[in-house]
Design a protein around this motif. Structure first.
Motif, PDB file in Angstrom:
ATOM      1  N   PRO A  16       0.835  -1.207   0.000  1.00  0.00           N
ATOM      2  CA  PRO A  16       0.000   0.000   0.000  1.00  0.00           C
ATOM      3  C   PRO A  16       0.869   1.256   0.000  1.00  0.00           C
ATOM      4  O   PRO A  16       1.997   1.253   0.521  1.00  0.00           O
ATOM      5  CB  PRO A  16      -0.788  -0.124   1.308  1.00  0.00           C
ATOM      6  N   LEU A  17       0.344   2.323  -0.553  1.00  0.00           N
ATOM      7  CA  LEU A  17       1.126   3.548  -0.735  1.00  0.00           C
ATOM      8  C   LEU A  17       1.675   4.091   0.579  1.00  0.00           C
ATOM      9  O   LEU A  17       2.845   4.482   0.649  1.00  0.00           O
ATOM     10  CB  LEU A  17       0.251   4.613  -1.413  1.00  0.00           C
ATOM     11  N   PHE A  18       0.864   4.109   1.641  1.00  0.00           N
ATOM     12  CA  PHE A  18       1.327   4.725   2.887  1.00  0.00           C
ATOM     13  C   PHE A  18       2.484   3.934   3.500  1.00  0.00           C
ATOM     14  O   PHE A  18       3.379   4.511   4.126  1.00  0.00           O
ATOM     15  CB  PHE A  18       0.168   4.867   3.884  1.00  0.00           C
ATOM     16  N   ILE A  19       2.518   2.611   3.300  1.00  0.00           N
ATOM     17  CA  ILE A  19       3.632   1.807   3.810  1.00  0.00           C
ATOM     18  C   ILE A  19       4.889   2.073   2.982  1.00  0.00           C
ATOM     19  O   ILE A  19       5.989   2.164   3.526  1.00  0.00           O
ATOM     20  CB  ILE A  19       3.269   0.308   3.804  1.00  0.00           C
ATOM     21  N   CYS A  20       4.721   2.202   1.672  1.00  0.00           N
ATOM     22  CA  CYS A  20       5.857   2.524   0.804  1.00  0.00           C
ATOM     23  C   CYS A  20       6.494   3.847   1.220  1.00  0.00           C
ATOM     24  O   CYS A  20       7.720   3.956   1.327  1.00  0.00           O
ATOM     25  CB  CYS A  20       5.410   2.600  -0.662  1.00  0.00           C
TER      26      CYS A  20
END
Length: 424
Positions: A131-135
């Motif tokens: 997911p984007l926020f983890i990246c």
């Protein structure tokens, strides 16, 4: 012609930001690192001082690298690259090695490190598909490492090695994910570029080839892989020999000399150097030591080195970091992309921790492997995407580590600026 144009455009999309979020990430780090590097370049002389060839801070050889590319036995082809870096910087500074010259050098490093972080983001987003926020969280974690902070304004081989290794890892992962082989031209260019900056890293270019589909089950594929590897070695060796006017005997004498010089340091226990310098110093700044230096021509100056950790907290941080990497490795043992990352990492462990080459200053070699940490964390998170409790636990651990990392490295950088204010 249309096929060539398409491949060229695809290559540019791999190297540079190709989406809106990638551009935002690139610009964010460009601004943050750019402010840091610009301030240091304009107000201090430590990035490049013609009187100081080496070791002004953390054993980086700024002047030596900028002027010569470094020693040919370790950095065989970097001379050619830094010749153009130097010319471009001099063009910007009207031929003077002044603050504008330092400013240009800092920004070249800034661009390289910012692009490296974009490559890690692409791997996390497109290969691991997090997911984007983890990246974003993981690249902020990487961007706060001591190595990425220092390399963002330091003209060094390791700065550009970081970019080339992250780029090659992402490119080779794309190829293997699509069950494609790495083209001969790509392998040759990668081998020359990566091995040319640091010769031992050329081995890492060949690791993904061993994981191409059915390579050990099909003689035709095995032969093709062998041909690509041999071709890369031949091209690299010929360029290397041309660099030293084919006086190959100098390679052995200089290599032995360098090994003796950088491997026989017994002032610190081996385990402490491994934890504090190799695994720790690239991520978490430790204590600093101010040393007396001279340039062998009568000029004396102060140098800054890292000491071992003085508290149990950093040791715990590094222990948790390594435990998470090993957890990720064993959890994803059958994943060939994880194997590639870890084999590449193990090469550095063997060189610096087992052979002990440069172990006492191994905090400067972080560009060779620090990007492995967020990628392995990414694979670990991905393996528990369907386990909310474990995922919550992991994110809690990462948040605590990130908070400590930011606090520690911010305080240490303030000490670094105190050193600059006193002596540079």
């Amino acid at each position: 012609m249309s096929t060539f144009k398409k491949k060229f455009i695809d290559l540019l999309k791999i190297i540079f930001p190709s989406t809106g979020i990638e551009l935002i990430i690139f610009l964010f780090f460009l601004v943050v690192y750019g402010y840091l590097g610009s301030y240091i370049a304009i107000h201090y002389k430590i990035i490049f001082d013609s009187r100081i060839p080496w070791d002004a801070y953390f054993s980086f050889d700024n002047k030596s690298i900028v002027m010569t590319g470094g020693s040919f036995e370790r950095h065989p082809l970097s001379y050619y690259f830094f010749k153009y870096v130097r010319k471009l910087a001099l063009l910007f500074s009207d031929g003077k090695m002044d603050g504008n010259f330092r400013f240009a050098l800092a920004w070249f490093s800034n661009i390289a490190v910012s692009l490296s972080i974009v490559q890690v983001f692409k791997y996390l987003k497109n290969i691991i598909q997090l997911p984007l926020f983890i990246c974003i969280f993981l690249i902020l974690f990487l961007g706060s490492f001591s190595t990425t902070i220092l390399l963002s304004f330091t003209p060094e081989n390791f700065t550009y090695t970081l970019l080339l290794l992250t780029l090659f890892n992402y490119y080779s992962a794309l190829k293997l994910r699509n069950e494609e082989k790495i083209p001969a031209l790509a392998l040759v260019v990668s081998g020359i570029g990566i091995g040319g900056f640091t010769i031992t890293n050329i081995v890492k270019v060949f690791i993904p080839v061993a994981f191409e589909k059915n390579i050990f089950k099909n003689w035709k594929k095995f032969g093709n892989a062998a041909f690509r590897i041999i071709l890369t070695c031949i091209c690299f060796i010929l360029l290397y020999l041309n660099r030293i006017d084919f006086k190959y005997e100098n390679i052995f004498s200089k290599t032995n000399e360098q090994y003796e010089k950088f491997s026989n340091v017994n002032s610190t226990p081996l385990w402490d150097m491994i934890l504090s310098y190799f695994f720790g110093g690239n991520v978490l700044f430790s204590n600093f030591i101010i040393t007396d230096r001279n340039n062998m021509q009568g000029y004396e100056y102060k140098g800054l080195l890292m000491d071992v950790y003085s508290s149990w907290v950093p040791y715990l941080f590094i222990a948790v970091l390594l435990a998470l990497v090993l957890w990720s490795y064993f959890k994803n043992f059958r994943n060939k992309l994880v194997q590639i990352l870890m084999i590449s990492f193990i090469i550095d462990v063997v060189i610096h921790c087992i052979m002990r080459f440069g172990l006492h200053t191994s905090f400067i070699y972080g560009g060779h492997f620090v990007f492995i940490y967020p990628l392995m964390f990414g694979w670990l998170i991905n393996s528990y995407k369907n386990s909310p409790k474990t995922l919550s636990f992991l994110m809690a651990v990462f948040c605590i580590m990130f908070a400590y990392l930011l606090t520690n490295n911010y305080l240490r950088m303030s000490e670094f600026f105190s050193f600059l204010n006193r002596y540079y």
